[in-house]
Structures are given as C-alpha cells and as structure tokens.
Design a protein around this motif. Structure first.
Motif, PDB file in Angstrom:
ATOM      1  N   VAL A  24     -85.651  79.055 -32.464  1.00  8.06           N
ATOM      2  CA  VAL A  24     -85.278  78.342 -31.248  1.00  8.06           C
ATOM      3  C   VAL A  24     -85.352  76.830 -31.471  1.00  8.06           C
ATOM      4  O   VAL A  24     -84.475  76.073 -31.050  1.00  8.06           O
ATOM      5  CB  VAL A  24     -86.196  78.750 -30.077  1.00  8.06           C
ATOM      6  CG1 VAL A  24     -85.892  77.918 -28.842  1.00  8.06           C
ATOM      7  CG2 VAL A  24     -86.040  80.234 -29.787  1.00  8.06           C
ATOM      8  N   ARG A  25     -86.364  76.405 -32.199  1.00  4.84           N
ATOM      9  CA  ARG A  25     -86.607  74.971 -32.363  1.00  4.84           C
ATOM     10  C   ARG A  25     -85.669  74.314 -33.370  1.00  4.84           C
ATOM     11  O   ARG A  25     -85.219  73.179 -33.173  1.00  4.84           O
ATOM     12  CB  ARG A  25     -88.063  74.755 -32.798  1.00  4.84           C
ATOM     13  CG  ARG A  25     -88.487  73.316 -32.850  1.00  4.84           C
ATOM     14  CD  ARG A  25     -89.969  73.202 -33.168  1.00  4.84           C
ATOM     15  NE  ARG A  25     -90.404  71.816 -33.197  1.00  4.84           N
ATOM     16  CZ  ARG A  25     -91.635  71.440 -33.528  1.00  4.84           C
ATOM     17  NH1 ARG A  25     -92.552  72.363 -33.834  1.00  4.84           N
ATOM     18  NH2 ARG A  25     -91.960  70.155 -33.548  1.00  4.84           N
ATOM     19  N   PHE A  26     -85.376  75.024 -34.482  1.00  2.19           N
ATOM     20  CA  PHE A  26     -84.609  74.413 -35.567  1.00  2.19           C
ATOM     21  C   PHE A  26     -83.249  75.061 -35.793  1.00  2.19           C
ATOM     22  O   PHE A  26     -82.585  74.773 -36.786  1.00  2.19           O
ATOM     23  CB  PHE A  26     -85.416  74.484 -36.870  1.00  2.19           C
ATOM     24  CG  PHE A  26     -86.782  73.872 -36.779  1.00  2.19           C
ATOM     25  CD1 PHE A  26     -86.945  72.555 -36.368  1.00  2.19           C
ATOM     26  CD2 PHE A  26     -87.912  74.616 -37.085  1.00  2.19           C
ATOM     27  CE1 PHE A  26     -88.213  71.986 -36.274  1.00  2.19           C
ATOM     28  CE2 PHE A  26     -89.176  74.059 -37.011  1.00  2.19           C
ATOM     29  CZ  PHE A  26     -89.330  72.737 -36.602  1.00  2.19           C
ATOM     30  N   GLY A  27     -82.838  75.909 -34.878  1.00  2.00           N
ATOM     31  CA  GLY A  27     -81.595  76.651 -35.061  1.00  2.00           C
ATOM     32  C   GLY A  27     -80.335  75.837 -34.901  1.00  2.00           C
ATOM     33  O   GLY A  27     -79.232  76.381 -35.023  1.00  2.00           O
ATOM     34  N   HIS A  28     -80.457  74.532 -34.657  1.00  2.00           N
ATOM     35  CA  HIS A  28     -79.264  73.697 -34.509  1.00  2.00           C
ATOM     36  C   HIS A  28     -78.518  73.537 -35.824  1.00  2.00           C
ATOM     37  O   HIS A  28     -77.335  73.253 -35.848  1.00  2.00           O
ATOM     38  CB  HIS A  28     -79.660  72.316 -33.969  1.00  2.00           C
ATOM     39  CG  HIS A  28     -80.664  71.607 -34.836  1.00  2.00           C
ATOM     40  ND1 HIS A  28     -82.017  71.826 -34.715  1.00  2.00           N
ATOM     41  CD2 HIS A  28     -80.506  70.690 -35.834  1.00  2.00           C
ATOM     42  CE1 HIS A  28     -82.655  71.061 -35.600  1.00  2.00           C
ATOM     43  NE2 HIS A  28     -81.759  70.373 -36.296  1.00  2.00           N
ATOM     44  N   GLU A  29     -79.225  73.716 -36.955  1.00  2.00           N
ATOM     45  CA  GLU A  29     -78.587  73.601 -38.261  1.00  2.00           C
ATOM     46  C   GLU A  29     -78.120  74.988 -38.700  1.00  2.00           C
ATOM     47  O   GLU A  29     -78.926  75.902 -38.824  1.00  2.00           O
ATOM     48  CB  GLU A  29     -79.584  73.031 -39.285  1.00  2.00           C
ATOM     49  CG  GLU A  29     -78.965  72.610 -40.581  1.00  2.00           C
ATOM     50  CD  GLU A  29     -77.973  71.480 -40.423  1.00  2.00           C
ATOM     51  OE1 GLU A  29     -76.905  71.567 -41.043  1.00  2.00           O
ATOM     52  OE2 GLU A  29     -78.274  70.515 -39.692  1.00  2.00           O
ATOM     53  N   PRO A  30     -76.807  75.176 -38.928  1.00  2.00           N
ATOM     54  CA  PRO A  30     -76.271  76.533 -39.172  1.00  2.00           C
ATOM     55  C   PRO A  30     -76.962  77.305 -40.293  1.00  2.00           C
ATOM     56  O   PRO A  30     -77.301  78.483 -40.116  1.00  2.00           O
ATOM     57  CB  PRO A  30     -74.800  76.263 -39.506  1.00  2.00           C
ATOM     58  CG  PRO A  30     -74.479  74.998 -38.788  1.00  2.00           C
ATOM     59  CD  PRO A  30     -75.727  74.175 -38.855  1.00  2.00           C
TER      60      PRO A  30
END
Length: 244
Positions: A24-30
């Motif tokens: 949830v926290r770092f999932g912005h990077e594919p």
C-alpha cells in the motif's frame, strides 16, 4: 488462542503482514508493486519446492552512502536445482574504478565504461526477484545496497520486507550448536571445510553459484530427518544473521 499466538510470533507471518502494508505504501512504483504483490511463503512451505534467487553483489566498499555496486550476479534455484542457463551477470556503468577494486574484483575500467546503467540494473534485478525466496552469503550487504538503490531511484527510504536466507547465518547456527568458535565464515573457507570445489572469488556470478551450492548442502544437513518446512531455516537466519 495458542494457535493465534503462534501465528503472531512466526517471523514469516510477521513479514507477510509487513509486505501487505508496504504494498500500500510503496506500490506507486510498478516494479515494486509487482514484487510486493507476491505473497511470501509460509513457515510450513517445503523449501525444496520454493523458487529461489541466489544473489551476489560486488561493491567498492561496505557503505552504500559512499560506495557503489560494481557488478551483480544471480542464479535461480528451482526444485533444488541451480539453473545455470538462467543465470545473469551484469557490470554497472562507472566513470572510474580504483586500482584496488580492479585487482580484487578482476574488473577493468573498460568493462565498467560499457556496463549497465544503475537504474536499468535495478529494474532487471527486481524483475528477477519477483516471486522468489532470496538467498545471499552475508545478506546484510546485498540488503543494504538494494535499499540504497531503491532510495536513490524510487525514493523508497525503507528496506522492503522481503524473505532472505543467509548461508553465513545458517553456517553460524550449525557451528554454534557444535560449540565451535573463532571460525572463518568467508564463503570460500566454508566451502573448503565442506569439501566443495573452489570458485573464482570476488566474481558476482561465481559467488552466487557457490552460495547456491552451499545452501543446498546446508538444507540437507539442517532438515535431515526433519519435516521439509521453511520455518526452521528462516528462524536460524533470524537468530544468527547480521542486523541491518
């Protein structure tokens, strides 16, 4: 109540909970999202059937803040077999390499000039790591430098909660049980004591292969006559490994 308590103190179960939060926290990077979307193995999993990736990094020093990765090598392990045909070895691009590093790691400046860009190397490594149990000898080094790469290129300042087996920690746990002290825990020395053949030292791919072979020997010894489960291996690493 008892079964619930056991789940809570199980380090792999705790790691799995951290993985879900990190997604949830770092999932912005594919690539990080893909890596963290894979559930970690449970303590009851058969380690002989788990896909693994044995990793080695050759670095210019031990401090990720000022030193850099010169090369990285890895080899998959599938059902207790090292997949040499699927192994990878990458030099990382650099404008300079010290004379000392050149001698120790057998790396010339010309090799590093044409090496892989650091961000591309990170992307390739994350793809290889996805869905695999990670293995290294003295894994704290690989973990530190991986964390530094993630901070530098993705802005992720925290170590990702990933499952690591450390052959140095496993060897320490075995010798601790035998009350042996003042032991040389270098990969080459451990292999020599176990009658395993020597490989070229300070070469990332050679060290990855050597570590993978050592792990399989250690697993046979630790799990001999015991249930084929991951839990005891991981608990040994947690108890005898170096902290980040």
């Amino acid at each position: 109540m008892i079964s619930s308590l056991r789940r809570w103190i199980d380090p792999l179960a705790a790691l799995e909970r951290r993985r879900a939060r990190a997604l949830v926290r770092f999932g912005h990077e594919p690539l990080v999202r893909t890596l963290l979307a894979q559930h970690h193995p449970m303590a009851s999993a058969d380690p002989w059937l788990l896909p693994m990736l044995v990793l080695d990094m050759e670095t210019s020093g031990l401090d990720p803040a000022q030193d850099r990765i010169l090369s990285m090598g890895w080899i998959p392990v599938v059902e207790g077999t090292l997949r040499l045909g699927e192994s990878c070895h990458h030099y990382l691009a650099s404008a300079a390499v010290s004379a000392e590093s050149s001698v120790i790691h057998h790396i010339t400046p010309q090799v590093l000039y044409g090496g892989l860009d650091e961000r591309d190397a990170l992307s390739t490594l994350l793809e290889a790591m996805t869905g695999r149990l990670l293995v290294a000898h003295g894994a704290a080094i690989e973990r530190r430098f991986l964390t530094a790469l993630l901070a530098r290129h993705y802005g992720i300042e925290h170590e990702l909660p990933l499952p690591w087996l450390d052959t140095l920690a496993l060897e320490r746990s075995l010798l601790c049980n035998r009350q042996e002290h003042r032991v040389d825990y270098r990969l080459s020395e451990i292999r020599k004591r176990r009658g395993l053949p020597p490989y070229l030292a300070h070469n990332a791919l050679a060290d990855a292969v050597a570590t993978g072979e050592l792990l399989l020997v250690q697993m046979k010894e630790i799990l001999a006559g015991q249930p084929r489960v991951l839990g005891p291996l991981y608990q040994r690493v947690q108890a005898h490994g170096m902290r980040m």
